[in-house]
Every structure is written in structure tokens, then in C-alpha cells.
Design a protein around this motif. Structure first.
Motif, short mmCIF file in Angstrom:
data_model
loop_
_atom_site.label_atom_id
_atom_site.label_comp_id
_atom_site.label_asym_id
_atom_site.label_seq_id
_atom_site.Cartn_x
_atom_site.Cartn_y
_atom_site.Cartn_z
N PRO A 44 0.82 -1.21 0.00
CA PRO A 44 0.00 0.00 0.00
C PRO A 44 0.86 1.26 0.00
O PRO A 44 1.97 1.25 0.52
CB PRO A 44 -0.77 -0.11 1.33
N GLY A 45 0.34 2.33 -0.59
CA GLY A 45 1.10 3.56 -0.64
C GLY A 45 0.26 4.82 -0.68
O GLY A 45 0.81 5.91 -0.58
N SER A 46 -1.04 4.68 -0.83
CA SER A 46 -1.88 5.88 -0.97
C SER A 46 -2.55 6.22 0.36
O SER A 46 -2.40 5.52 1.36
CB SER A 46 -2.95 5.65 -2.04
N HIS A 47 -3.34 7.29 0.33
CA HIS A 47 -4.15 7.68 1.50
C HIS A 47 -5.57 7.17 1.35
O HIS A 47 -6.49 7.70 1.94
CB HIS A 47 -4.15 9.21 1.65
N GLY A 48 -5.75 6.14 0.53
CA GLY A 48 -7.05 5.53 0.32
C GLY A 48 -7.46 5.42 -1.13
O GLY A 48 -8.33 4.64 -1.49
N CYS A 49 -6.79 6.18 -1.99
CA CYS A 49 -7.08 6.10 -3.43
C CYS A 49 -6.51 4.79 -3.99
O CYS A 49 -5.66 4.15 -3.38
CB CYS A 49 -6.46 7.27 -4.17
#
Length: 103
Positions: free
Chosen positions: A95-100
Motif C-alpha cells: 500500500p502507498g496511498s491515502h485511500g485512493c
């Protein structure tokens, strides 16, 4: 036609009924922040943008929840539009996004 996001496998599948048409690597939210469920595409979509506060942008995006809060978008880009290589390296890995969902 539908897009199916596998948060566990970090893949996006394009399906028509039970037929898989295409699959691609994706990155989802850190700290389990990508929403789960069934969503309709929202009207928020667009051309390249850059968020100076976060130091990254995207070449394109489409909203899927809360009108622009959660996006299906390209890999993050620099202000001049080039992909950020270390962010692209996250696709399918962690994972790497803030939810996108990046794809």
C-alpha cells in the motif's frame, strides 16, 4: 462492465460479467484506508493535476466515493507530469496511498 479491486492482492480486474478482460497491478491505501464496497463512478474526473502540499499529482483520475475524496487515479507524478519512479515501484507490492487506488 465493472472494475474489481482486490486490496489483498493489489490488483484491479476489468470484468464483463464473469469474464475477466484485463488485470493490472495497483496500489491501495496505507493503514487499510481504501474503502470497501460497491461504488458508482462519480462525475469528478479529469486531466493532470498537482497537489503542492503533498508534492505529487496524477495524469488522470476518476472519483468513486465522496466526490473527489477517493479516486481511481494514475501513479503519482511530479509537477511537470513525469511519473514518480519510487511510487510506481509500489504497484502490486504494498500500500502507498491515502485511500485512493493507483493503477
Amino acid at each position: 462492465m465493472e472494475l474489481v479491486v482486490s486490496i489483498k492482492d493489489r490488483r484491479v480486474h476489468v470484468r464483463s460479467g464473469s469474464t475477466s478482460l484485463y488485470a493490472m497491478f495497483a496500489t491501495t491505501g496505507m493503514d487499510d484506508s481504501t474503502p470497501r464496497g460497491t461504488f458508482e463512478i462519480e462525475p469528478e474526473r479529469g486531466d493532470p493535476f498537482f497537489n503542492a502540499r503533498e508534492g505529487m499529482g496524477a495524469r488522470c483520475y476518476t472519483g468513486f466515493l465522496h466526490h473527489g475524496v477517493f479516486l481511481f487515479r494514475s501513479v503519482p507524478t511530479y509537477a511537470h507530469g513525469a511519473y514518480i519512479a519510487d511510487q510506481a515501484d509500489l504497484l502490486g507490492i504494498r500500500p502507498g496511498s491515502h485511500g485512493c487506488v493507483w493503477g
